[in-house]
Every structure is written in structure tokens, then in C-alpha cells.
Design a protein around this motif. Structure first.
Motif, short mmCIF file in Angstrom:
data_model
loop_
_atom_site.label_atom_id
_atom_site.label_comp_id
_atom_site.label_asym_id
_atom_site.label_seq_id
_atom_site.Cartn_x
_atom_site.Cartn_y
_atom_site.Cartn_z
N UNK A 1 0.87 -1.18 0.00
CA UNK A 1 0.00 0.00 0.00
C UNK A 1 0.91 1.22 0.00
N UNK A 2 1.19 1.73 -1.16
CA UNK A 2 2.17 2.80 -1.30
C UNK A 2 1.57 4.16 -0.96
N UNK A 3 2.35 5.02 -0.30
CA UNK A 3 1.90 6.39 -0.03
C UNK A 3 2.00 7.24 -1.29
N UNK A 4 1.67 8.52 -1.17
CA UNK A 4 1.82 9.43 -2.31
C UNK A 4 3.28 9.45 -2.76
N UNK A 5 3.53 9.54 -4.06
CA UNK A 5 4.91 9.50 -4.55
C UNK A 5 5.72 10.70 -4.08
N UNK A 6 7.01 10.46 -3.88
CA UNK A 6 7.93 11.54 -3.53
C UNK A 6 8.27 12.33 -4.79
N UNK A 7 8.98 13.42 -4.60
CA UNK A 7 9.39 14.22 -5.75
C UNK A 7 10.26 13.39 -6.69
N UNK A 8 11.15 12.59 -6.11
CA UNK A 8 12.01 11.74 -6.94
C UNK A 8 11.19 10.72 -7.72
N UNK A 9 10.21 10.10 -7.04
CA UNK A 9 9.38 9.11 -7.71
C UNK A 9 8.53 9.73 -8.81
N UNK A 10 8.14 10.98 -8.64
CA UNK A 10 7.35 11.64 -9.68
C UNK A 10 8.17 11.84 -10.96
N UNK A 11 9.49 11.86 -10.82
CA UNK A 11 10.35 12.05 -11.99
C UNK A 11 10.67 10.73 -12.69
N UNK A 12 10.27 9.60 -12.08
CA UNK A 12 10.56 8.29 -12.65
C UNK A 12 9.49 7.89 -13.67
N UNK A 13 9.78 6.82 -14.41
CA UNK A 13 8.75 6.16 -15.20
C UNK A 13 7.59 5.83 -14.27
N UNK A 14 6.37 6.10 -14.70
CA UNK A 14 5.24 6.02 -13.78
C UNK A 14 5.13 4.67 -13.07
N UNK A 15 5.36 3.58 -13.78
CA UNK A 15 5.17 2.24 -13.20
C UNK A 15 6.36 1.79 -12.35
N UNK A 16 7.42 2.58 -12.33
CA UNK A 16 8.68 2.12 -11.75
C UNK A 16 8.56 1.73 -10.28
N UNK A 17 7.89 2.55 -9.49
CA UNK A 17 7.84 2.24 -8.05
C UNK A 17 6.94 1.04 -7.76
N UNK A 18 6.04 0.72 -8.68
CA UNK A 18 5.21 -0.47 -8.51
C UNK A 18 5.96 -1.72 -8.93
N UNK A 19 6.76 -1.61 -9.97
CA UNK A 19 7.55 -2.74 -10.45
C UNK A 19 8.47 -3.26 -9.34
N UNK A 20 8.99 -2.35 -8.52
CA UNK A 20 9.89 -2.74 -7.43
C UNK A 20 9.22 -3.67 -6.42
N UNK A 21 7.89 -3.70 -6.40
CA UNK A 21 7.16 -4.52 -5.42
C UNK A 21 6.56 -5.78 -6.03
N UNK A 22 6.82 -6.03 -7.31
CA UNK A 22 6.29 -7.23 -7.94
C UNK A 22 6.90 -8.48 -7.31
#
Length: 279
Positions: A74-95
Motif C-alpha cells: 500500500x504505497x503512499x503518495x509519490x515523492x518528488x524523486x518518484x514523480x520524476x521516474x517512469x510512472x510504473x517504476x515504483x510499482x515494479x519494485x514490489x512485484x
């Protein structure tokens, strides 16, 4: 012969609910063992209206599973760094890796819902999401991930009832956020966003399954039963476990005196009105 009552308003009787929930949770444990034994990778996405009953269903799904095998993301709101990433990137890390089950309590579909309605993404980002998501999910499925997507649907009257209940409950007030309250006045906006999301992302490779959730217990049983029916798991044989006998002879161990340790105070004794005693 008179028909047996199904309970108030057609709700399932509690004893029937508890018995079926126990049966389904037993099957979920079998699914877990099959996942570990075969190296399967399972992703279950929970989406839907605020207060639609996702959390309660997730709780029952994972209640008897090992957190090492089945984990909730259950991810929180994205950080500034995460907003600059490919949109799916932070979800891929949890696959999941082999032998794991990941439950997404909200997922990349935030962009199709709250971000779209509240203006947290640009029209271009939204359009790109709708084009890319079926491709992204096709890649997951082709790589062998078992992807299941559930949308919990609740009526506006039932949602408002649950919001009011949370407002009065000190244990659940934290569940009410400004976004939840905003969703009351934006009901139709969220409905349109959901309909458009389904048009673009309800595809054969990764279909959406809608769960009617005005009655929470029904929603839980229906969703869990359906999830189990879509995965070809089997009961995995395992060695019979036997508890060893305690050694009959003492090895000379003696427990240290109690007064040498700091013990938690006996709060229960105070509740029962027991006389004070020294530890």
C-alpha cells in the motif's frame, strides 16, 4: 414447508459466513503452499471506491498466510524523486519473485482514479497511462505473473453510511481523509473515471472483475471464492510433522530468580481487582 430465513435483508447468516470463510481461508493456505512449491508469482490488485470494503477483504485474505509469502503493498503518495521516474517504476519494485503473492491495496490505477479526478496528473499523462497500461500488464502476464484485478463497487448511500460510521468510531477515524470527503461531492466524476478506465484496461489478458460490496461479508466470500477459482493450484503433499518428546532427565538448568528481570506490570490483575502482589 416454510423456507429458512437467510437473515435480515437476505444477508448470509453469521454461522454460515464463518464456516465458509474458514473453508476459503483453508484453501488460501493451500494456494500459498502451492505458490511456494511451484515458484508461481501472483499479483492481486484491489481497487474501488473509498469505504468499499477492500481493506476488510484483504485482511481476511492474508489472515492465515505467511507475510514472507504473501505481502500487502500500500504505497503512499509519490515523492518528488518518484514523480520524476517512469510512472510504473515504483510499482515494479514490489512485484513478486518466485513463490510470492503480492496484494496491491491500490495500485498503478491511482492514475485512472484519484489522479484523474483531482487533477494530480496532466491530460497527457492520463492518456499515456490508458495507452500503456494494457501493454504493461500484457508484459507481466507474458512473463508468467498471475495477475488478478478486482474493483469493489459500493453504492453512494452505503458509502455515506460507512463514512458516518467511521466519523463516530475513534478506532477508525484515521480512515477518513480529505480525499475521502472529497469523493462524496465528486461521486459522478469518479464514476465516469471508473467507466473510462474499464473501457481501456478491461482486456482479455488482464480482465477486471467487479465485486458488489454493499454487503461486506458477501463481498469477501465472493471475491475470495472467485480468486481461488481462477488459479489452478493443487494440494501440495508435505511430510507429516511430529513433536519430539521432551528429555526425561534434567540437564541441570535452573531458571534465574524472577526478581532479576523487569516484568511487564500485571494490568489484567488491576482490571480484575486482584490484590497487589510482588513479582
Amino acid at each position: 414447508m416454510a423456507k429458512k430465513s437467510r437473515g435480515k435483508h437476505g444477508k448470509i447468516p453469521n454461522d454460515v459466513y464463518e464456516a465458509e470463510l474458514f473453508r476459503l481461508q483453508t484453501e488460501l493456505v493451500k494456494l500459498q503452499e502451492w505458490t511456494k512449491a511451484t515458484g508461481a508469482r501472483i499479483v492481486v490488485i484491489f481497487e474501488g471506491r473509498d469505504a468499499a470494503g477492500k481493506g476488510g477483504t484483504i485482511k481476511r485474505l492474508t489472515e492465515y498466510l505467511s507475510p514472507r509469502t504473501a505481502r500487502i503493498t500500500a504505497l503512499p503518495a509519490p515523492t518528488e524523486r518518484e514523480r520524476s521516474q517512469w510512472y510504473y517504476q515504483r510499482y515494479v519494485a514490489h512485484l513478486p519473485a518466485a513463490g510470492e503473492i503480492v496484494i496491491f491495496d491500490r495500485s498503478w490505477y491511482n492514475r485512472a482514479g484519484v489522479e484523474r479526478v483531482m487533477g494530480f496528473c496532466t491530460p497527457q499523462e492520463y492518456s499515456q497511462f490508458m495507452r500503456q497500461t494494457p501493454i504493461f500488464e500484457q508484459m507481466l502476464v507474458e512473463d508468467g505473473i498471475l495477475l488478478r484485478k478486482y474493483w469493489f463497487s459500493v453504492s453512494d448511500s452505503e458509502q455515506l453510511k460507512r463514512f458516518r460510521s467511521r466519523l463516530r468510531d475513534p478506532l477508525r477515524q484515521w480512515k477518513l481523509s480529505s480525499m475521502d470527503l472529497e469523493s462524496i461531492s465528486r461521486w459522478e466524476d469518479y464514476s465516469r473515471a471508473k467507466d473510462e478506465m474499464l473501457v481501456h484496461t478491461d482486456v482479455p489478458a488482464a480482465p477486471w472483475y467487479l465485486v458488489e460490496s454493499d454487503v461486506k461479508k458477501h463481498a469477501r466470500l465472493n471475491m475470495l471464492a472467485h480468486l481461488l477459482s481462477t488459479i489452478p493450484y493443487e494440494d501440495v503433499p508435505h511430510e507429516k510433522i511430529e513433536l519430539p518428546e521432551r528429555p526425561a532427565a534434567s540437564s541441570g538448568y535452573e531458571r534465574p530468580p524472577r526478581e532479576l528481570s523487569t516484568w511487564v506490570p500485571d494490568h489484567v490483575a488491576a482490571l480484575r481487582g486482584d490484590p497487589e502482589k510482588d513479582l
